[in-house]
Design an enzyme around this catalytic site. Structure first.
Site, PDB file in Angstrom:
ATOM      1  N   GLY A 146       0.824  -1.199   0.000  1.00  5.99           N
ATOM      2  CA  GLY A 146       0.000   0.000   0.000  1.00  5.99           C
ATOM      3  C   GLY A 146       0.861   1.252   0.000  1.00  5.99           C
ATOM      4  NE  ARG A 176       4.621   8.643   1.874  1.00  5.67           N
ATOM      5  CZ  ARG A 176       5.055   8.772   0.628  1.00  5.67           C
ATOM      6  NH1 ARG A 176       5.520   7.747  -0.033  1.00  5.67           N
ATOM      7  NH2 ARG A 176       5.027   9.940   0.033  1.00  5.67           N
ATOM      8  CB  SER A 177       3.510  -0.459   2.349  1.00  2.00           C
ATOM      9  OG  SER A 177       4.122  -0.564   1.066  1.00  2.00           O
ATOM     10  CB  ALA A 197      11.882   7.863 -12.242  1.00  2.00           C
ATOM     11  CB  THR A 198       6.863   5.362 -13.817  1.00  2.00           C
ATOM     12  OG1 THR A 198       6.435   5.282 -12.459  1.00  2.00           O
ATOM     13  CG2 THR A 198       7.547   4.063 -14.228  1.00  2.00           C
ATOM     14  CG  HIS A 246      10.873   8.516  -3.999  1.00  6.07           C
ATOM     15  ND1 HIS A 246      11.039   7.188  -3.741  1.00  6.07           N
ATOM     16  CD2 HIS A 246       9.565   8.776  -3.772  1.00  6.07           C
ATOM     17  CE1 HIS A 246       9.893   6.657  -3.369  1.00  6.07           C
ATOM     18  NE2 HIS A 246       8.968   7.604  -3.378  1.00  6.07           N
ATOM     19  CD  GLU A 285      13.021  11.311 -14.686  1.00  4.76           C
ATOM     20  OE1 GLU A 285      11.825  10.994 -14.513  1.00  4.76           O
ATOM     21  OE2 GLU A 285      13.770  11.665 -13.765  1.00  4.76           O
TER      22      GLU A 285
END
Length: 168
Positions: A9, A11-12, A33-34, A49, A61
């Site tokens: 989920g 912030r898991s 990175a998406t 991040h 990217e």
């Protein structure tokens, strides 16, 4: 090489887990990175991040074309793809064929010659979304996660920063 899929989920701890595993796998890593910084809040998330990553990380990217981005990794680099949920959102927003793009990604994974760690959200544990677009996204995310999990050697579910091995 091992391809690992990390689900959880918001912030898991799944992104942190992927980062730690990649750092253990190689002193040289690439972060695919998406996310796109379309607003100030997302730009701050991306910056956070980036700040969390130690030396030895390079960023590529790839908001839409993940399969080709896998081929951009250098021979000694472990790969982290974060995250498939934003990638799916980008695909849907740009009218791309989600099933075709998922198949391209899944076909590229078994050919990996370096460790790969993919991060995605598990959306199916919450309430049924109220809107048709919300339900369509939730369903597409579930299908994407199933396809990617099938193509991976290891699958972990991360909750409260703790990994639970589901496969491998």
């Amino acid at each position: 090489m091992t391809v690992t899929f990390l689900l959880g989920g918001a912030r898991s701890g799944k992104s942190r887990r992927a980062q730690v595993l990649a750092e253990q796998a190689s002193p040289s890593r690439v972060f695919i990175a998406t996310a796109e910084p379309l607003d100030d809040e997302m730009a701050r998330r991306i910056a956070r991040h980036q700040a969390d990553r130690a030396e030895g990380w390079r960023t590529v990217e790839a908001p839409l074309d993940l399969a080709p981005a896998l081929g951009e990794a250098k021979p000694d680099e472990a790969i982290v793809i974060d995250c498939l949920t934003l990638w799916l959102s980008n695909l849907m927003h740009h009218g791309r064929d989600v099933e075709d793009e998922t198949a391209r990604l899944c076909a590229a994974l078994p050919a990996a010659t370096k460790p790969v760690f993919l991060v995605s959200n598990e959306l199916g544990l919450g309430l049924v979304p109220e809107s048709p677009i919300g339900r369509a996204f939730r369903d597409a995310q579930g299908r994407l996660n199933q396809a990617v999990a099938s193509a991976c050697d290891v699958v972990e579910f991360v909750a409260a920063g703790l990994p639970l091995r589901l496969k491998g």
